[in-house]
Design an enzyme around this catalytic site. Sequence first.
Site, PDB file in Angstrom:
ATOM      1  N   ARG A  71      -8.698  -4.727   7.384  1.00  2.84           N
ATOM      2  CA  ARG A  71      -7.796  -5.851   7.102  1.00  2.84           C
ATOM      3  C   ARG A  71      -6.894  -5.504   5.942  1.00  2.84           C
ATOM      4  O   ARG A  71      -7.327  -4.984   4.916  1.00  2.84           O
ATOM      5  CB  ARG A  71      -8.597  -7.111   6.780  1.00  2.84           C
ATOM      6  CG  ARG A  71      -7.745  -8.268   6.276  1.00  2.84           C
ATOM      7  CD  ARG A  71      -7.729  -9.423   7.200  1.00  2.84           C
ATOM      8  NE  ARG A  71      -6.817 -10.455   6.774  1.00  2.84           N
ATOM      9  CZ  ARG A  71      -7.140 -11.717   6.628  1.00  2.84           C
ATOM     10  NH1 ARG A  71      -8.365 -12.112   6.876  1.00  2.84           N
ATOM     11  NH2 ARG A  71      -6.235 -12.598   6.273  1.00  2.84           N
ATOM     12  N   ARG A  79      -4.841 -10.232  12.651  1.00  3.68           N
ATOM     13  CA  ARG A  79      -5.800  -9.621  11.739  1.00  3.68           C
ATOM     14  C   ARG A  79      -6.973  -9.027  12.509  1.00  3.68           C
ATOM     15  O   ARG A  79      -7.423  -9.596  13.494  1.00  3.68           O
ATOM     16  CB  ARG A  79      -6.301 -10.624  10.717  1.00  3.68           C
ATOM     17  CG  ARG A  79      -6.998 -11.804  11.358  1.00  3.68           C
ATOM     18  CD  ARG A  79      -6.959 -13.023  10.522  1.00  3.68           C
ATOM     19  NE  ARG A  79      -5.612 -13.476  10.382  1.00  3.68           N
ATOM     20  CZ  ARG A  79      -5.259 -14.623   9.876  1.00  3.68           C
ATOM     21  NH1 ARG A  79      -6.161 -15.442   9.440  1.00  3.68           N
ATOM     22  NH2 ARG A  79      -4.008 -14.973   9.786  1.00  3.68           N
ATOM     23  N   ASP A  97     -11.247 -11.747  10.051  1.00  3.66           N
ATOM     24  CA  ASP A  97     -11.082 -12.842   9.100  1.00  3.66           C
ATOM     25  C   ASP A  97     -12.451 -13.474   8.888  1.00  3.66           C
ATOM     26  O   ASP A  97     -13.105 -13.869   9.861  1.00  3.66           O
ATOM     27  CB  ASP A  97     -10.091 -13.868   9.657  1.00  3.66           C
ATOM     28  CG  ASP A  97      -9.741 -14.954   8.670  1.00  3.66           C
ATOM     29  OD1 ASP A  97      -9.689 -14.661   7.454  1.00  3.66           O
ATOM     30  OD2 ASP A  97      -9.496 -16.094   9.099  1.00  3.66           O
ATOM     31  N   ASP A 104     -14.382 -16.448   6.574  1.00  4.46           N
ATOM     32  CA  ASP A 104     -14.188 -17.596   5.688  1.00  4.46           C
ATOM     33  C   ASP A 104     -15.503 -18.308   5.435  1.00  4.46           C
ATOM     34  O   ASP A 104     -16.286 -18.519   6.366  1.00  4.46           O
ATOM     35  CB  ASP A 104     -13.218 -18.613   6.311  1.00  4.46           C
ATOM     36  CG  ASP A 104     -11.796 -18.135   6.355  1.00  4.46           C
ATOM     37  OD1 ASP A 104     -11.328 -17.587   5.345  1.00  4.46           O
ATOM     38  OD2 ASP A 104     -11.145 -18.319   7.391  1.00  4.46           O
TER      39      ASP A 104
END
Length: 159
Positions: free
Chosen positions: A86, A95, A98, A100
């Site tokens: 990334r 991407r 990812d 989170d």
Amino acid sequence: MSHLYAIAIGSNRPHGRYGRPAGVVEAAIARLDHEFGLFDASPIVLNAAHGGAGRDFANAVAMVESDIGPAQMLGRLKSIERAFGRRGGRRWGPRVLDLDVLLWSGGRWRSRRLTIPHPQLARRSFVLQPLAAIAPGWRVGALAVRHLAHRLARGVPKR
């Protein structure tokens, strides 16, 4: 003290080693297990691109256990993203990976770089549906994850 974290995982670009986005998500789940200890992981789901990302996504949610705090967890997740290739760029751009932080067992958390619960959690079915598959009773404010997912699927706005 050990905490549970709900981590959203998404990919919409292929990776030279792991292949298509679903393979990237599968590899990311294995990496989270190696680094933290996997408590549970949702099935991988395919979703239409969100925002300006362009390509469709593979998404999942993993529950990991760790004794580190939210700021340290964010740093470790960003390090994993970089290890998968990334790079910085457009906010909603394509991407490889990812990651989170959605929730953690310590409740609410806020810093300049991180807000828990994730501010968009209740508006994102591509996160709520996998999260509801593995943690339907986890409370986000007054509502359980399963209720948030149900409300979003019915089109009921969050209060």
